[in-house]
Design an enzyme around this catalytic site. Structure first.
Site: not given
Length: 152
Positions: A45-46
């Site tokens: 996600g990051c």
């Protein structure tokens, strides 16, 4: 303490991905800012979020805004992350979680995962948007739309 919409962001310092001391007053109150807090370098996600900010970075710059990513990862981790994904914006290391605390970014999942929150700050240093969502993909369009409303 927790920043709310309408609050002025206090000055803070942190090491950037080059190991240099970044002082917020170099940009706060001078240009619109997007400050985004994220859980961890090189997680799916990051990485998606960082690469999306990278891909839209010129749009932010064209509007006179600066993007700053902050996590509790080390300077060395940020260095590798920025190099691997060719991130053109500032990454700050907040290992003691002091900046996260100033902004009031809370942990999620029973305190196990650092929160993902994006702040849009106007050229006077005032918080105009706080976007709190673990959905990484939603942060970039929301921030860009808010910056456009600010400057256009």
């Amino acid at each position: 303490m927790s920043l709310k919409t309408g609050d002025i962001v206090p000055n803070f310092t942190a090491k950037d991905s080059h190991g240099e001391v970044f002082e917020s007053q170099s940009v706060l109150g001078r240009k619109p800012l997007v400050i985004y807090f994220y859980p961890k370098d090189n997680t799916p996600g990051c990485t998606t979020e960082a690469c999306s900010f990278r891909d839209q970075y010129e749009d932010f710059k064209d509007l006179g805004a600066e993007v700053i990513g902050i996590s509790s990862d080390s300077v060395k981790s940020h260095q590798k992350f920025a190099k691997k994904h060719q991130l053109p914006f500032i990454l700050l290391s907040d290992q003691d979680k002091r900046i996260r605390h100033i902004f009031g970014v809370r942990d999620t999942l029973f305190g196990l995962v650092p929160g993902r929150v994006t702040y849009v700050i106007d050229r006077n240093g005032v918080v105009i948007l706080i976007f709190d969502s673990m959905n990484a993909a939603k942060h970039i369009p929301k921030a860009l739309e808010t910056i456009k409303e600010l400057v256009l």
